[in-house]
Motif scaffolding. Structure first.
Motif, PDB file in Angstrom:
ATOM      1  N   GLY A  18      44.584  31.164  37.044  1.00  0.00           N
ATOM      2  CA  GLY A  18      43.494  31.844  37.767  1.00  0.00           C
ATOM      3  C   GLY A  18      43.501  33.198  38.053  1.00  0.00           C
ATOM      4  O   GLY A  18      42.411  34.110  38.148  1.00  0.00           O
ATOM      5  N   GLN A  19      44.836  33.805  38.331  1.00  0.00           N
ATOM      6  CA  GLN A  19      44.913  35.181  38.594  1.00  0.00           C
ATOM      7  C   GLN A  19      44.077  36.204  37.678  1.00  0.00           C
ATOM      8  O   GLN A  19      43.558  37.158  38.101  1.00  0.00           O
ATOM      9  N   ARG A  20      43.926  35.651  36.482  1.00  0.00           N
ATOM     10  CA  ARG A  20      43.528  36.581  35.242  1.00  0.00           C
ATOM     11  C   ARG A  20      42.169  37.019  35.595  1.00  0.00           C
ATOM     12  O   ARG A  20      41.781  37.982  34.834  1.00  0.00           O
ATOM     13  N   ILE A  21      41.448  36.320  36.310  1.00  0.00           N
ATOM     14  CA  ILE A  21      39.826  36.387  36.289  1.00  0.00           C
ATOM     15  C   ILE A  21      39.553  36.477  37.772  1.00  0.00           C
ATOM     16  O   ILE A  21      38.053  36.541  37.884  1.00  0.00           O
ATOM     17  N   MET A  22      40.462  36.876  38.577  1.00  0.00           N
ATOM     18  CA  MET A  22      40.097  36.793  40.131  1.00  0.00           C
ATOM     19  C   MET A  22      39.012  38.176  40.119  1.00  0.00           C
ATOM     20  O   MET A  22      38.259  38.368  40.850  1.00  0.00           O
ATOM     21  N   HIS A  23      39.307  39.466  39.391  1.00  0.00           N
ATOM     22  CA  HIS A  23      38.630  40.634  39.391  1.00  0.00           C
ATOM     23  C   HIS A  23      37.211  40.292  38.567  1.00  0.00           C
ATOM     24  O   HIS A  23      36.096  41.041  39.046  1.00  0.00           O
ATOM     25  N   LYS A  24      36.978  39.070  38.005  1.00  0.00           N
ATOM     26  CA  LYS A  24      35.606  38.745  37.577  1.00  0.00           C
ATOM     27  C   LYS A  24      34.978  38.003  38.228  1.00  0.00           C
ATOM     28  O   LYS A  24      33.766  38.272  38.650  1.00  0.00           O
ATOM     29  N   LEU A  25      35.452  37.178  39.175  1.00  0.00           N
ATOM     30  CA  LEU A  25      34.916  36.359  39.964  1.00  0.00           C
ATOM     31  C   LEU A  25      34.275  37.066  41.232  1.00  0.00           C
ATOM     32  O   LEU A  25      33.337  36.812  41.867  1.00  0.00           O
ATOM     33  N   ILE A  26      34.858  38.362  41.638  1.00  0.00           N
ATOM     34  CA  ILE A  26      34.634  39.140  42.893  1.00  0.00           C
ATOM     35  C   ILE A  26      33.374  39.668  42.542  1.00  0.00           C
ATOM     36  O   ILE A  26      32.720  40.253  43.400  1.00  0.00           O
TER      37      ILE A  26
END
Length: 300
Positions: A201-209
């Motif tokens: 999940g770390q790979r998409i945290m910048h997208k979720l934010i």
């Protein structure tokens, strides 16, 4: 009153799956009665509700999912995540479960924004919401005070920050937002981290934010929906939360007619984890007030 926890390993075994727009979503359902949709926050998952799950399932048909990009659900890398799509997901889950009644909603954090969208859709006759209770969340962009990690994820270097996100970083963020006397145990932190780390999940945290600027775009529509007053609302809020605590509730009282608010002293951003018995008490009291009065019988 202490509420029994559901260990994450047990919680995961009880989950089911359905497919939403080609992606696998994990969800949980239990109980009977009026449907109650539980919507989790960022960056965690539906396990956030585990203390409340069994008590609520004794009275209602409780439903929750790990939203797209969260927990044990799919976390596609090449995807533009949006709060509007997450609302679509909640409605798709209800359709999958053949829920046709008006739905009660209990939401937290990121989930508050999804709930606001569902409330707006209710007034647009695209959803049927019976009531909505918000726990700590950014109901108004002007009162939301993101922690440092959220600010970094929003920056141009967010993709690097996310990929470097570790359990230690999660612990530091949680230390900032939990109440000083109600911080999670090491075991709980392990479980929270397991949900973030699931499916890389770390790979998409910048997208979720991206939900933070999305809130600003939808603010007027969402606040207008809350101001309508036809759907019963309540806020149950951890008072010392630096992100969306007492200052957010003060703004809510300014903007929402006849505001129904509960402040929990010494509780931070995760009241359903920090003070689940208090949240349960105030939620059930809210629901008990919604019970329809007995029908009047005409006499001749």
């Amino acid at each position: 009153m202490a509420l029994a926890e559901i260990p994450l390993c047990v919680w995961r075994k009880c989950g089911q799956t359905f497919v939403f727009r080609g992606e696998t979503i994990r969800y949980w359902a239990a109980g009977q009665g009026e449907p109650l949709l539980l919507i989790h926050g960022f960056p965690t998952a539906s396990w956030d509700w585990h203390y409340l799950w069994q008590p609520l399932a004794q009275r209602y048909r409780v439903i929750a999912c790990d939203m797209l990009g969260f927990g044990d659900s799919a976390k596609p890398v090449n995807h533009d995540y949006s709060l509007l799509e997450q609302a679509d997901l909640q409605q798709a889950l209800l359709a999958h479960l053949n829920v046709e009644q008006p739905v009660h909603v209990l939401a937290h954090d990121y989930g508050d924004s999804v709930a606001q969208e569902l409330l707006a859709r209710h007034y647009e006759t695209r959803a049927d919401i019976a009531s909505c209770v918000f726990l700590n969340g950014g109901l108004f962009p002007e009162t939301h005070r993101p922690v440092l990690m959220q600010k970094l994820l929003l920056s141009p270097l967010g993709w690097m920050i996310g990929r470097a996100f570790t359990r230690d970083a999660l612990v530091k963020s949680f230390q900032q937002v939990f109440g000083p006397k109600t911080r999670p145990t090491e075991s709980e932190l392990d479980d929270f981290w397991s949900l973030v780390d699931s499916n890389r999940g770390q790979r998409i945290m910048h997208k979720l934010i991206g939900y933070i600027p999305q809130r600003r775009v939808q603010r007027e529509r969402w606040v207008s929906a809350m101001q309508r007053g036809e759907v019963p609302l309540r806020v149950i809020d951890g008072e010392v939360d630096p992100v969306s605590g007492a200052h957010m509730v003060a703004r809510y009282r300014q903007l929402i007619p006849d505001p129904d608010t509960v402040l929990l002293p010494e509780i931070g951003h995760y009241p359903q984890i920090e003070a689940p018995a208090q949240v349960l008490e105030h939620y059930l009291e809210f629901r008990d007030r919604l019970v329809s009065p007995p029908l009047k019988v005409a006499c001749s």
